[in-house]
Design an enzyme around this catalytic site. Structure first.
Site, PDB file in Angstrom:
ATOM      1  N   CYS A  67      -5.220   2.456  -0.224  1.00 20.24           N
ATOM      2  CA  CYS A  67      -6.544   1.841  -0.072  1.00 20.24           C
ATOM      3  C   CYS A  67      -7.634   2.831  -0.483  1.00 20.24           C
ATOM      4  CB  CYS A  67      -6.727   1.314   1.346  1.00 20.24           C
ATOM      5  SG  CYS A  67      -8.134   0.189   1.495  1.00 20.24           S
ATOM      6  N   GLU A  92       1.666  -0.657   4.677  1.00 20.98           N
ATOM      7  CA  GLU A  92       2.076  -0.598   6.084  1.00 20.98           C
ATOM      8  C   GLU A  92       1.758  -1.892   6.829  1.00 20.98           C
ATOM      9  OE1 GLU A  92      -0.571   0.723   4.751  1.00 20.98           O
ATOM     10  OE2 GLU A  92      -2.245   0.854   6.167  1.00 20.98           O
ATOM     11  N   HIS A  98      -2.486  -2.520   1.650  1.00 15.01           N
ATOM     12  CA  HIS A  98      -1.913  -1.749   2.761  1.00 15.01           C
ATOM     13  C   HIS A  98      -0.417  -2.018   2.854  1.00 15.01           C
ATOM     14  CE1 HIS A  98      -5.599  -0.135   4.536  1.00 15.01           C
ATOM     15  NE2 HIS A  98      -6.162  -1.215   4.029  1.00 15.01           N
TER      16      HIS A  98
END
Lengths: 257, 203
Positions: free
Chosen positions: B81, B187, B185
């Site tokens: 990001c 994650e 993202h």
């Protein structure tokens, strides 16, 4: 193109997942919220919302711990709310693994806090939760877990929330909550048309078609709580229903191996 | 001892990155001390927030220098990001700012296009050409989770290895030698994200 989102909501009272019916929370569904999260993770849910509805502000620390354990198993965005009354606690929740903060009463009582959190973490981090309720033939926004009538009309409230830094609106209706008749579509539709930020519809889903109705009313995301706990693969079935109805939803990108 | 470090410079949800690595069986360490960076074989530079503030923090803490040295050794680094954006030459977010300048690219705001909302927030399709080991185990398209208002415009289009469409096509992933960037993202992008992280760890 951005996909419409399906959001699972976990209502936590004293760290346990409870059912919500007209903002009353009596039945415990899961003693450990992590079990619910693990299931949703496997079942294609796009985002999780976790709300602390414990009556006492003393529950804040316990809730932050619950958020931390949930975040260890949550690989989709995680939005959390309940008893966020100061900046330090907001930071604690973000440090516990939350991606977004959901504020409700602060939008009535402490817009400075909202402004400050939006400036510090960005608007995308701030969700304004608004609970509407029919009172003497008129819809108004209620705060403090649905108990206090602000007397403010929903459209006006939503616009003010955006002006104060909300990057998203989490819309609920006290009358529809747990009532199994679908979202409060009329008010929802008017809010979606009036604000520039995404609106998450919540409250009253009892069939997958209710989700489609929320999208048709203009919501960017549709959320439900109770219904997702009743059957295996519930969120996956809901996504399949949405896709079948022509709603563009997230592709899971099946693994080749 | 773990060999993956996550740079902790006070910007963003780093806990999530640690959780995701832990889910795929990798322990990681948060690193705030610049002198510790050289000990690691993999570095992840996360980040959410404003470009100017982030680059200032990296400079003031001495982290920029430590990362420059780390990158020069040829060991892999992944920016996520804002972390990806920081790796670029410049950003026009609230004025003109110099980045780490490892990738020849400008960070610019999405243009105003009717019906296209900024920030670009939500799940959107990642388009990539298979064959690169970075995409091992993935189909050619799948959705990942984005939250950003600015995007990376690579000077050399060969650097962009995945693109996404939001009014315009933009680089959702870049790669040049040992440098990797993901605008979304990983994650928070469920199985696809975990697979991409896992592939980066094998790089």
């Amino acid at each position: 193109m951005l996909k419409k989102r399906l959001i699972a909501v976990l209502i936590l009272r004293e760290g346990q997942v409870v059912q919500s019916v007209r903002f009353k929370h009596t039945n415990v569904i899961h003693y450990n919220p992590v079990h619910a999260v693990e299931a949703f993770n496997k079942w294609a849910v796009d985002e999780l919302v976790v709300l602390n509805v414990t009556r006492s502000a003393n529950s804040a620390a316990q809730f932050a711990e619950a958020v931390a354990s949930i975040s260890r198993h949550c690989f989709v965005p995680l939005a959390v709310g309940g008893w966020i009354t100061d900046e330090a606690y907001a930071t604690t929740l973000l440090r516990s693994g939350a991606d977004k903060l959901i504020l409700n009463t602060a939008f009535a009582d402490d817009t400075n806090l909202v402004n400050m959190l939006a400036a510090r973490h960005g608007r995308q981090c701030i969700i304004a939760s608004m609970d509407v309720k029919l009172n003497e033939g008129k819809q108004t926004v209620h705060v403090d877990r649905g108990r206090r009538d602000t007397g403010i009309e929903p459209l006006e409230w939503a616009k003010r929330a955006v002006d104060n830094g909300a990057g998203e609106i989490f819309f609920n209706s006290v009358d529809h909550d747990g009532a199994r008749k679908g979202y409060a579509l009329d008010v929802l539709g008017r809010i979606c048309a009036a604000v520039p930020v995404p609106v998450i519809a919540f409250g009253g889903v009892f069939s997958w078609d209710h989700l489609v109705q929320g999208i048709s009313a203009g919501a960017e995301a549709v959320a439900a709580a109770n219904i997702f706990h009743y059957s295996e693969q519930a969120t996956r079935k809901a996504k399949a229903f949405l896709a079948e109805a022509g709603v563009s939803v997230r592709q899971e990108g099946r693994l080749l191996t | 001892m773990s060999s993956v470090s996550i740079i902790d410079y006070g910007m963003g949800n780093i806990r999530s990155v640690m959780n995701a690595l832990s889910e795929i069986g990798t322990t990681s360490e948060l690193v705030a001390d610049p002198s510790a960076v050289s000990r690691f074989d993999r570095v992840i530079l996360p980040g959410v927030g404003a470009f100017a503030q982030a680059i200032a923090r990296l400079r003031e803490s001495g982290m920029k220098e430590a990362l420059d040295q780390y990158v020069a050794t040829g060991k892999p680094l992944l920016g996520i990001c804002l972390g990806m954006q920081l790796m670029c030459s410049t950003s026009s977010e609230d004025g003109e700012h110099q980045g780490l300048d490892w990738i020849k690219a400008k960070v610019v705001r999405f243009p105003d296009i009717e019906g296209i909302k900024v920030p670009h927030m939500g799940w959107n399709a990642l388009q990539f050409a298979s064959g690169d080991p970075l995409f091992a185990g993935l189909e050619e398209s799948g959705d990942v989770y984005f939250v950003h208002s600015y995007y990376v415009d690579c000077a050399d289009k060969k650097d962009q290895v995945a693109t996404t469409e939001h009014g315009i096509p933009f680089a959702s992933m870049f790669r040049r030698d040992n440098l990797y960037g993901m605008q979304f993202h990983p994650e928070k992008s469920q199985q696809i994200g975990l697979t991409l992280l896992s592939n980066f760890l094998k790089s």
